[in-house]
Design an enzyme around this catalytic site. Sequence first.
Site, PDB file in Angstrom:
ATOM      1  N   LYS A   1      13.434 -16.734  -8.486  1.00  0.00           N
ATOM      2  CA  LYS A   1      13.236 -15.856  -9.660  1.00  0.00           C
ATOM      3  C   LYS A   1      12.262 -16.501 -10.627  1.00  0.00           C
ATOM      4  O   LYS A   1      11.360 -15.844 -11.129  1.00  0.00           O
ATOM      5  CB  LYS A   1      14.569 -15.593 -10.392  1.00  0.00           C
ATOM      6  CG  LYS A   1      15.503 -14.605  -9.762  1.00  0.00           C
ATOM      7  CD  LYS A   1      15.106 -13.157  -9.919  1.00  0.00           C
ATOM      8  CE  LYS A   1      14.366 -12.667  -8.721  1.00  0.00           C
ATOM      9  NZ  LYS A   1      15.127 -12.342  -7.545  1.00  0.00           N
TER      10      LYS A   1
ATOM     11  N   TRP B   1      -2.901  -2.855  -1.435  1.00  0.00           N
ATOM     12  CA  TRP B   1      -2.485  -4.237  -1.709  1.00  0.00           C
ATOM     13  C   TRP B   1      -3.232  -5.077  -0.680  1.00  0.00           C
ATOM     14  O   TRP B   1      -2.993  -4.961   0.521  1.00  0.00           O
ATOM     15  CB  TRP B   1      -0.973  -4.359  -1.541  1.00  0.00           C
ATOM     16  CG  TRP B   1      -0.401  -5.690  -1.953  1.00  0.00           C
ATOM     17  CD1 TRP B   1      -0.009  -6.062  -3.207  1.00  0.00           C
ATOM     18  CD2 TRP B   1      -0.124  -6.807  -1.103  1.00  0.00           C
ATOM     19  NE1 TRP B   1       0.485  -7.344  -3.188  1.00  0.00           N
ATOM     20  CE2 TRP B   1       0.431  -7.832  -1.911  1.00  0.00           C
ATOM     21  CE3 TRP B   1      -0.293  -7.062   0.259  1.00  0.00           C
ATOM     22  CZ2 TRP B   1       0.815  -9.068  -1.403  1.00  0.00           C
ATOM     23  CZ3 TRP B   1       0.089  -8.295   0.767  1.00  0.00           C
ATOM     24  CH2 TRP B   1       0.639  -9.282  -0.069  1.00  0.00           C
TER      25      TRP B   1
ATOM     26  N   HIS C   1      17.304 -37.531  -0.881  1.00  0.00           N
ATOM     27  CA  HIS C   1      16.605 -37.732   0.394  1.00  0.00           C
ATOM     28  C   HIS C   1      15.115 -37.414   0.288  1.00  0.00           C
ATOM     29  O   HIS C   1      14.457 -37.151   1.292  1.00  0.00           O
ATOM     30  CB  HIS C   1      17.272 -36.888   1.483  1.00  0.00           C
ATOM     31  CG  HIS C   1      18.699 -37.271   1.709  1.00  0.00           C
ATOM     32  ND1 HIS C   1      19.064 -38.457   2.290  1.00  0.00           N
ATOM     33  CD2 HIS C   1      19.863 -36.654   1.361  1.00  0.00           C
ATOM     34  CE1 HIS C   1      20.382 -38.555   2.327  1.00  0.00           C
ATOM     35  NE2 HIS C   1      20.892 -37.473   1.764  1.00  0.00           N
TER      36      HIS C   1
ATOM     37  N   LYS D   1       6.668  -4.885  -4.178  1.00  0.00           N
ATOM     38  CA  LYS D   1       8.102  -4.594  -4.122  1.00  0.00           C
ATOM     39  C   LYS D   1       8.570  -4.384  -2.688  1.00  0.00           C
ATOM     40  O   LYS D   1       9.664  -4.764  -2.317  1.00  0.00           O
ATOM     41  CB  LYS D   1       8.378  -3.341  -4.966  1.00  0.00           C
ATOM     42  CG  LYS D   1       9.844  -2.954  -5.063  1.00  0.00           C
ATOM     43  CD  LYS D   1      10.600  -3.930  -5.946  1.00  0.00           C
ATOM     44  CE  LYS D   1      12.080  -3.688  -5.987  1.00  0.00           C
ATOM     45  NZ  LYS D   1      12.801  -4.879  -6.450  1.00  0.00           N
TER      46      LYS D   1
ATOM     47  N   CYS E   1       0.824  -1.203   0.000  1.00  0.00           N
ATOM     48  CA  CYS E   1       0.000   0.000   0.000  1.00  0.00           C
ATOM     49  C   CYS E   1       0.861   1.257   0.000  1.00  0.00           C
ATOM     50  O   CYS E   1       1.948   1.285   0.574  1.00  0.00           O
ATOM     51  CB  CYS E   1      -0.868   0.033   1.243  1.00  0.00           C
ATOM     52  SG  CYS E   1      -1.879  -1.416   1.462  1.00  0.00           S
TER      53      CYS E   1
ATOM     54  N   ASN F   1      -2.218   2.140   5.803  1.00  0.00           N
ATOM     55  CA  ASN F   1      -1.306   1.050   5.420  1.00  0.00           C
ATOM     56  C   ASN F   1      -1.089   0.184   6.651  1.00  0.00           C
ATOM     57  O   ASN F   1      -0.944   0.722   7.744  1.00  0.00           O
ATOM     58  CB  ASN F   1       0.073   1.593   5.016  1.00  0.00           C
ATOM     59  CG  ASN F   1       0.062   2.266   3.673  1.00  0.00           C
ATOM     60  OD1 ASN F   1      -0.973   2.335   3.024  1.00  0.00           O
ATOM     61  ND2 ASN F   1       1.214   2.756   3.267  1.00  0.00           N
ATOM     62  N   GLY F   2      -1.005  -1.125   6.446  1.00  0.00           N
ATOM     63  CA  GLY F   2      -0.735  -2.015   7.579  1.00  0.00           C
ATOM     64  C   GLY F   2      -1.952  -2.851   7.898  1.00  0.00           C
ATOM     65  O   GLY F   2      -2.834  -3.054   7.045  1.00  0.00           O
TER      66      GLY F   2
ATOM     67  N   GLU G   1      17.945 -18.961  -5.171  1.00  0.00           N
ATOM     68  CA  GLU G   1      17.597 -17.701  -5.839  1.00  0.00           C
ATOM     69  C   GLU G   1      17.081 -17.963  -7.266  1.00  0.00           C
ATOM     70  O   GLU G   1      16.132 -17.320  -7.712  1.00  0.00           O
ATOM     71  CB  GLU G   1      18.818 -16.772  -5.835  1.00  0.00           C
ATOM     72  CG  GLU G   1      18.644 -15.449  -6.559  1.00  0.00           C
ATOM     73  CD  GLU G   1      17.526 -14.558  -6.031  1.00  0.00           C
ATOM     74  OE1 GLU G   1      16.931 -14.867  -4.986  1.00  0.00           O
ATOM     75  OE2 GLU G   1      17.205 -13.565  -6.700  1.00  0.00           O
TER      76      GLU G   1
ATOM     77  N   GLU H   1       8.604 -16.666  -9.262  1.00  0.00           N
ATOM     78  CA  GLU H   1       7.995 -15.355  -9.043  1.00  0.00           C
ATOM     79  C   GLU H   1       7.562 -14.675 -10.349  1.00  0.00           C
ATOM     80  O   GLU H   1       6.520 -14.030 -10.385  1.00  0.00           O
ATOM     81  CB  GLU H   1       8.979 -14.530  -8.209  1.00  0.00           C
ATOM     82  CG  GLU H   1       9.260 -13.134  -8.541  1.00  0.00           C
ATOM     83  CD  GLU H   1      10.269 -12.495  -7.572  1.00  0.00           C
ATOM     84  OE1 GLU H   1       9.821 -11.701  -6.764  1.00  0.00           O
ATOM     85  OE2 GLU H   1      11.485 -12.761  -7.655  1.00  0.00           O
TER      86      GLU H   1
ATOM     87  N   ARG I   1       5.571  -0.591  -6.664  1.00  0.00           N
ATOM     88  CA  ARG I   1       5.619  -1.407  -5.455  1.00  0.00           C
ATOM     89  C   ARG I   1       4.555  -2.495  -5.448  1.00  0.00           C
ATOM     90  O   ARG I   1       4.627  -3.407  -4.630  1.00  0.00           O
ATOM     91  CB  ARG I   1       5.431  -0.515  -4.229  1.00  0.00           C
ATOM     92  CG  ARG I   1       6.532   0.513  -4.105  1.00  0.00           C
ATOM     93  CD  ARG I   1       6.146   1.598  -3.146  1.00  0.00           C
ATOM     94  NE  ARG I   1       6.087   1.095  -1.805  1.00  0.00           N
ATOM     95  CZ  ARG I   1       6.888   1.475  -0.835  1.00  0.00           C
ATOM     96  NH1 ARG I   1       7.811   2.358  -1.065  1.00  0.00           N
ATOM     97  NH2 ARG I   1       6.783   0.994   0.374  1.00  0.00           N
TER      98      ARG I   1
HETATM   99  C1  AGP Z   1      12.669 -11.037  -4.740  1.00  0.00           C
HETATM  100  O1  AGP Z   1      12.693 -10.990  -6.105  1.00  0.00           O
HETATM  101  C2  AGP Z   1      11.515 -10.413  -4.067  1.00  0.00           C
HETATM  102  N1  AGP Z   1      11.157  -9.152  -4.573  1.00  0.00           N
HETATM  103  C3  AGP Z   1      11.522 -10.533  -2.556  1.00  0.00           C
HETATM  104  O2  AGP Z   1      11.863 -11.834  -2.200  1.00  0.00           O
HETATM  105  C4  AGP Z   1      12.406  -9.544  -1.762  1.00  0.00           C
HETATM  106  O3  AGP Z   1      13.755  -9.859  -1.917  1.00  0.00           O
HETATM  107  C5  AGP Z   1      12.003  -9.608  -0.275  1.00  0.00           C
HETATM  108  O4  AGP Z   1      10.660  -9.219  -0.166  1.00  0.00           O
HETATM  109  C6  AGP Z   1      12.876  -8.751   0.600  1.00  0.00           C
HETATM  110  O5  AGP Z   1      12.781  -7.400   0.266  1.00  0.00           O
HETATM  111  P1  AGP Z   1      13.807  -6.351   0.852  1.00  0.00           P
HETATM  112  O6  AGP Z   1      15.155  -6.689   0.327  1.00  0.00           O
HETATM  113  O7  AGP Z   1      13.315  -5.028   0.353  1.00  0.00           O
HETATM  114  O8  AGP Z   1      13.761  -6.452   2.336  1.00  0.00           O
END
Ligand code: AGP
Length: 604
Positions: free
Chosen positions: A481, A71, A500, A599, A2, A97-98, A477, A484, A27
């Site tokens: 990627k 959001w 395992h 974001k 948000c 927000n929150g 990672e 996501e 975001r």
């Molecule tokens: C990764 O591509 C994501 N956008 C997400 O995992 C991100 O790294 C995570 O939310 C942490 O965000 P930050 O580095 O702003 O704390």
Amino acid sequence: MCGIVGYTGHKPAQEIVIESLKKLEYRGYDSSGIATYEDNIRICKKEGPIANMESVLSESTSTTAIAHTRWATHGVPSDANAHPHGHTDNSIAVVHNGTIDNYLSIRESLESEGYNFLSESDSEILPFLISKYYSGDLVEALNKALHEIQGIFTIAVIHENHPDEIVAVRNETPLVIGVGNSENFVASDIYAILKYTQQIIYPEDYQIVRVTAESVELFDAELKSIDYNVETVEKYTEVSEKGGFEHFMLKEIFEQPKALQDSLTELLVESPLERLGLNWKIGSISIVACGTSYHAGLVGKYVIEQLTAIPVSVSYSSEFRYAAPVQGVGGLLSSRPLVVLISQSGETADTLAAARAAKQQGCHTVAICNVPGSRITREVDGVIITKSGQEIGVAATKTFMTQMQALYALATHLAFNSGSLDHPQYKLWESEIRRIPSKITQVLNNCESIKKLVPHFTRAKSVFFVGRNINYPLALEGALKLKEISYIHAEGYPAGELKHGPLALLGEDTPVVAIAVQDHTYSKLMSNIEEMSARKAPILTVCQKGDQQVPKISDYHFELPEIDPVLSPFPVAVFLQLLSYYIAHDLGTDIDKPRNLAKSVTVE
Ligand code: AGP
């Protein structure tokens, strides 16, 4: 997540807040809305992009407005659940927000008093609660409402009786006040208002702010007026163009050599440890982060433990806060534990909560962050700022790269300081770190060969990424990627772990991406590849230049530039980012704004 923007001044407020709100679009959000002061409070809100809301918006002469991008947390994305929320008598509008943890009991009690709720949102209790306590002073009414609510929040309110006033407050989520010339701003994020002012006030939790065009006042919980500092922030280069790239993510992947180069000066400075307040013999380090930043932290563990004798643990921020106290807490001052928090945004709620928990335990806290002035940089004892520039794509790429670089630099400084690297060795490491940008440029120049791998993945049921040692976090990672941005199910695993359990899932429709660099785990990894190949899984390997063996046991392979295995996470990351990007591109997903993601994750 948000976003909040508010303006009060002498100009048409509607245009200003909408333009500011658009600065926060990257975001992630699902609906937007605005409240202005006309004859009474007018609210306009719509599900979907800001353009949807704009298309139904009437002209406004108001010089005060608040606006919001939502959001969803409580209730689906819809017009009704969008913010601002108001009172049925159109006297008040609130953006939030929150999350309000105890909203259900408050809602039930307000409903029994006759208040008529129109949404499923937890935030809708706020206008009713504030109205209930309103008797002429909005600050007082908000303060009374704050005594009832529990949760985390940034709240901004306007009221018909105070057409030139915005009242706002925060608890654990961001709020900044922008001070202008006969105009003032409230926002959840400085990006929203930097175009208009660089004079910023950062209120503390529960300090209530009242802004008008000509004044900014802050009040404590007893409603006593309090002093504040106005800080001048560096103007952040505004990123609005994709510079010829189809997506911000691709642009940001290609910006990585520059991001690493720009960050170098910050990292390889004189006496960096003193600057971070690290002037004692560190007995242990805890690294704490979420998502991609957590993966950078895992790489950091390998490199710090390889170069120093300091044990490192890595935790997810959301787990760290509720875990047992950090080892070493309560011991001698000389063994004071170091907690390194990694967050590109500096606003991630879980990581902020972890930073506060670490401080409460008496740990020394250092943040690695890409946004100067963000919340985390203001709360910790020392800060390493990475200079990636603004990252717009939800998928973290260039910030991951500079986070790893910061951790390598920290490791070399710690190693030199503790005597485990002598001066020539330290200098050697430094020059290796300086060469990383040119190494990753070689991968970028080879992007066409990565594109050719895409058809082997687009029909995959699931994709496994495996690695060992320092490239195990890269497997995590790579999987993050891919899932996501392409929405293909993917798992990252230490290569030795598949037998395992997960081996049961492998088959012709489950490709494996194996990171196979020639370190001390190389021969074991070869055996793991054979195991996976025997289950008919198509194998794509990422191997070192000149490797004669790995290509023979792979269906496809990609050669990294010549590089020491300990530095391989950098080119490997670029390869994995591009692979995911091209797969997602082929599948036609919304790469810069993947579904359900944000974001900056400002709720726990
Ligand atoms: C990764 O591509 C994501 N956008 C997400 O995992 C991100 O790294 C995570 O939310 C942490 O965000 P930050 O580095 O702003 O704390």
